[in-house]
Design a protein around this motif. Structure first.
Motif, PDB file in Angstrom:
ATOM      1  N   VAL A  23       6.651   1.549  -5.840  1.00 36.62           N
ATOM      2  CA  VAL A  23       6.725   0.243  -5.644  1.00 36.62           C
ATOM      3  C   VAL A  23       7.499  -0.401  -6.535  1.00 36.62           C
ATOM      4  CG1 VAL A  23       5.131  -1.762  -5.495  1.00 36.62           C
ATOM      5  CG2 VAL A  23       4.216   0.525  -4.488  1.00 36.62           C
ATOM      6  N   ILE A  24       7.355  -0.274  -7.581  1.00 35.93           N
ATOM      7  CA  ILE A  24       8.170  -0.862  -8.614  1.00 35.93           C
ATOM      8  C   ILE A  24       9.780  -0.806  -8.339  1.00 35.93           C
ATOM      9  CG2 ILE A  24       9.133  -0.993 -11.115  1.00 35.93           C
ATOM     10  CD1 ILE A  24       6.095  -0.403 -11.725  1.00 35.93           C
ATOM     11  N   ARG A  25      10.083   0.347  -8.105  1.00 36.54           N
ATOM     12  CA  ARG A  25      11.451   0.582  -7.611  1.00 36.54           C
ATOM     13  C   ARG A  25      11.820  -0.288  -6.246  1.00 36.54           C
ATOM     14  NH1 ARG A  25      10.415   5.829  -9.787  1.00 36.54           N
ATOM     15  NH2 ARG A  25       9.880   6.369  -7.943  1.00 36.54           N
ATOM     16  N   GLU A  26      10.962  -0.441  -5.599  1.00 38.34           N
ATOM     17  CA  GLU A  26      11.169  -0.957  -4.228  1.00 38.34           C
ATOM     18  C   GLU A  26      11.488  -2.419  -4.374  1.00 38.34           C
ATOM     19  OE1 GLU A  26      11.464  -0.698  -0.250  1.00 38.34           O
ATOM     20  OE2 GLU A  26      11.042   0.987  -1.271  1.00 38.34           O
ATOM     21  N   LEU A  74      -4.210   4.554   8.121  1.00 39.99           N
ATOM     22  CA  LEU A  74      -3.623   3.242   7.354  1.00 39.99           C
ATOM     23  C   LEU A  74      -2.734   2.570   8.404  1.00 39.99           C
ATOM     24  CD1 LEU A  74      -2.663   4.724   3.990  1.00 39.99           C
ATOM     25  CD2 LEU A  74      -4.344   2.940   4.521  1.00 39.99           C
ATOM     26  N   GLN A  75      -1.857   3.250   9.062  1.00 45.10           N
ATOM     27  CA  GLN A  75      -0.982   2.659   9.786  1.00 45.10           C
ATOM     28  C   GLN A  75      -1.578   1.783  10.797  1.00 45.10           C
ATOM     29  OE1 GLN A  75       1.641   6.315  10.836  1.00 45.10           O
ATOM     30  NE2 GLN A  75       3.183   4.850  10.140  1.00 45.10           N
ATOM     31  N   ASN A  76      -2.498   2.323  11.514  1.00 43.85           N
ATOM     32  CA  ASN A  76      -3.335   1.810  12.843  1.00 43.85           C
ATOM     33  C   ASN A  76      -4.194   0.758  12.157  1.00 43.85           C
ATOM     34  OD1 ASN A  76      -1.795   3.340  14.387  1.00 43.85           O
ATOM     35  ND2 ASN A  76      -3.318   5.015  14.426  1.00 43.85           N
ATOM     36  N   MET A 114       3.294  -4.240   3.332  1.00 44.57           N
ATOM     37  CA  MET A 114       4.390  -3.422   3.115  1.00 44.57           C
ATOM     38  C   MET A 114       3.418  -2.067   2.888  1.00 44.57           C
ATOM     39  SD  MET A 114       7.192  -2.418   0.503  1.00 44.57           S
ATOM     40  CE  MET A 114       8.268  -4.123   1.025  1.00 44.57           C
ATOM     41  N   LEU A 115       3.879  -0.939   4.094  1.00 41.85           N
ATOM     42  CA  LEU A 115       3.267   0.340   3.634  1.00 41.85           C
ATOM     43  C   LEU A 115       4.400   1.165   3.305  1.00 41.85           C
ATOM     44  CD1 LEU A 115       0.578   2.276   4.106  1.00 41.85           C
ATOM     45  CD2 LEU A 115       1.150   1.824   6.528  1.00 41.85           C
ATOM     46  N   ILE A 116       4.189   1.985   2.205  1.00 37.56           N
ATOM     47  CA  ILE A 116       5.289   3.255   1.833  1.00 37.56           C
ATOM     48  C   ILE A 116       4.443   4.511   2.054  1.00 37.56           C
ATOM     49  CG2 ILE A 116       6.368   4.162   0.086  1.00 37.56           C
ATOM     50  CD1 ILE A 116       6.712   0.989  -0.889  1.00 37.56           C
ATOM     51  N   ARG A 117       5.154   5.422   2.415  1.00 39.98           N
ATOM     52  CA  ARG A 117       4.476   6.850   2.296  1.00 39.98           C
ATOM     53  C   ARG A 117       5.171   7.646   1.500  1.00 39.98           C
ATOM     54  NH1 ARG A 117       1.257  10.524   4.152  1.00 39.98           N
ATOM     55  NH2 ARG A 117       2.059  12.585   5.034  1.00 39.98           N
ATOM     56  N   ASN A 118       4.631   8.239   0.642  1.00 36.33           N
ATOM     57  CA  ASN A 118       5.143   9.382  -0.488  1.00 36.33           C
ATOM     58  C   ASN A 118       4.951  10.797   0.482  1.00 36.33           C
ATOM     59  OD1 ASN A 118       5.994   7.676  -2.143  1.00 36.33           O
ATOM     60  ND2 ASN A 118       4.141   7.853  -3.367  1.00 36.33           N
ATOM     61  N   VAL A 161       0.935  -1.106  -0.123  1.00 34.21           N
ATOM     62  CA  VAL A 161      -0.038   0.004   0.127  1.00 34.21           C
ATOM     63  C   VAL A 161       0.909   1.163  -0.187  1.00 34.21           C
ATOM     64  CG1 VAL A 161      -1.724   1.541   1.221  1.00 34.21           C
ATOM     65  CG2 VAL A 161      -2.024  -1.105   0.970  1.00 34.21           C
ATOM     66  N   VAL A 162       0.680   2.000  -1.015  1.00 34.33           N
ATOM     67  CA  VAL A 162       1.197   3.593  -1.158  1.00 34.33           C
ATOM     68  C   VAL A 162       0.425   4.427  -0.769  1.00 34.33           C
ATOM     69  CG1 VAL A 162       2.673   5.037  -2.622  1.00 34.33           C
ATOM     70  CG2 VAL A 162       2.718   2.244  -2.823  1.00 34.33           C
ATOM     71  N   ASP A 163       0.969   5.208   0.395  1.00 32.02           N
ATOM     72  CA  ASP A 163       0.236   6.563   0.688  1.00 32.02           C
ATOM     73  C   ASP A 163       0.777   7.583  -0.191  1.00 32.02           C
ATOM     74  OD1 ASP A 163      -1.818   7.791   2.468  1.00 32.02           O
ATOM     75  OD2 ASP A 163      -0.020   9.001   2.488  1.00 32.02           O
ATOM     76  N   ASN A 164      -0.204   8.264  -0.770  1.00 31.77           N
ATOM     77  CA  ASN A 164       0.573   9.187  -1.587  1.00 31.77           C
ATOM     78  C   ASN A 164       0.158  10.819  -1.381  1.00 31.77           C
ATOM     79  OD1 ASN A 164       1.966   9.499  -4.367  1.00 31.77           O
ATOM     80  ND2 ASN A 164      -0.244   9.488  -5.525  1.00 31.77           N
TER      81      ASN A 164
END
Length: 82
Positions: free
Chosen positions: A79-82, A52-54, A62-66, A39-42
Motif C-alpha cells: 500500500v505504501i508503494r501504491e 471481498l470483491q463482491n 481501493m482493493l489490492i490483491r497479493n 484493503v489489501v488481500d494478502n
C-alpha cells in the motif's frame, strides 16, 4: 484539506474485513477531512478474495490483491508503494 489514510490487511477472513471497512466508513472525522481506505488481500483463498470483491463499494475503497501471503509488514508495504 486533511486526510486520513487507512490500510486494512485481509487474509482468509473477508467477513471480518468487511465489518472493519463498514466501521471505518462510519467513523467520525473532522469536517473537511477525507478518508482514503485501502484493503489489501494478502494471498487469501479465491473464495475469500471473491467475497471481498463482491462485498464492498469500489468507488471509495481501493482493493489490492497479493498473490501470496507476504506477511503483515510486507502486506502493508504494498500500500505504501501504491
Amino acid at each position: 484539506m486533511a486526510s486520513v489514510f487507512v490500510s486494512i490487511l485481509n487474509w482468509n477472513d473477508a467477513a471480518s474485513t468487511l465489518r472493519c471497512v463498514r466501521s471505518v466508513r462510519a467513523s467520525i472525522v473532522p469536517e473537511g477531512a477525507a478518508i482514503k481506505l485501502v484493503v489489501v488481500d494478502n494471498g487469501s483463498r479465491l473464495d475469500d478474495w471473491n467475497a471481498l470483491q463482491n462485498g464492498m463499494d469500489h468507488d471509495d475503497v481501493m482493493l489490492i490483491r497479493n498473490e501470496i501471503n507476504l506477511g503483515f509488514a510486507a502486506g502493508h508495504n504494498v500500500v505504501i508503494r501504491e
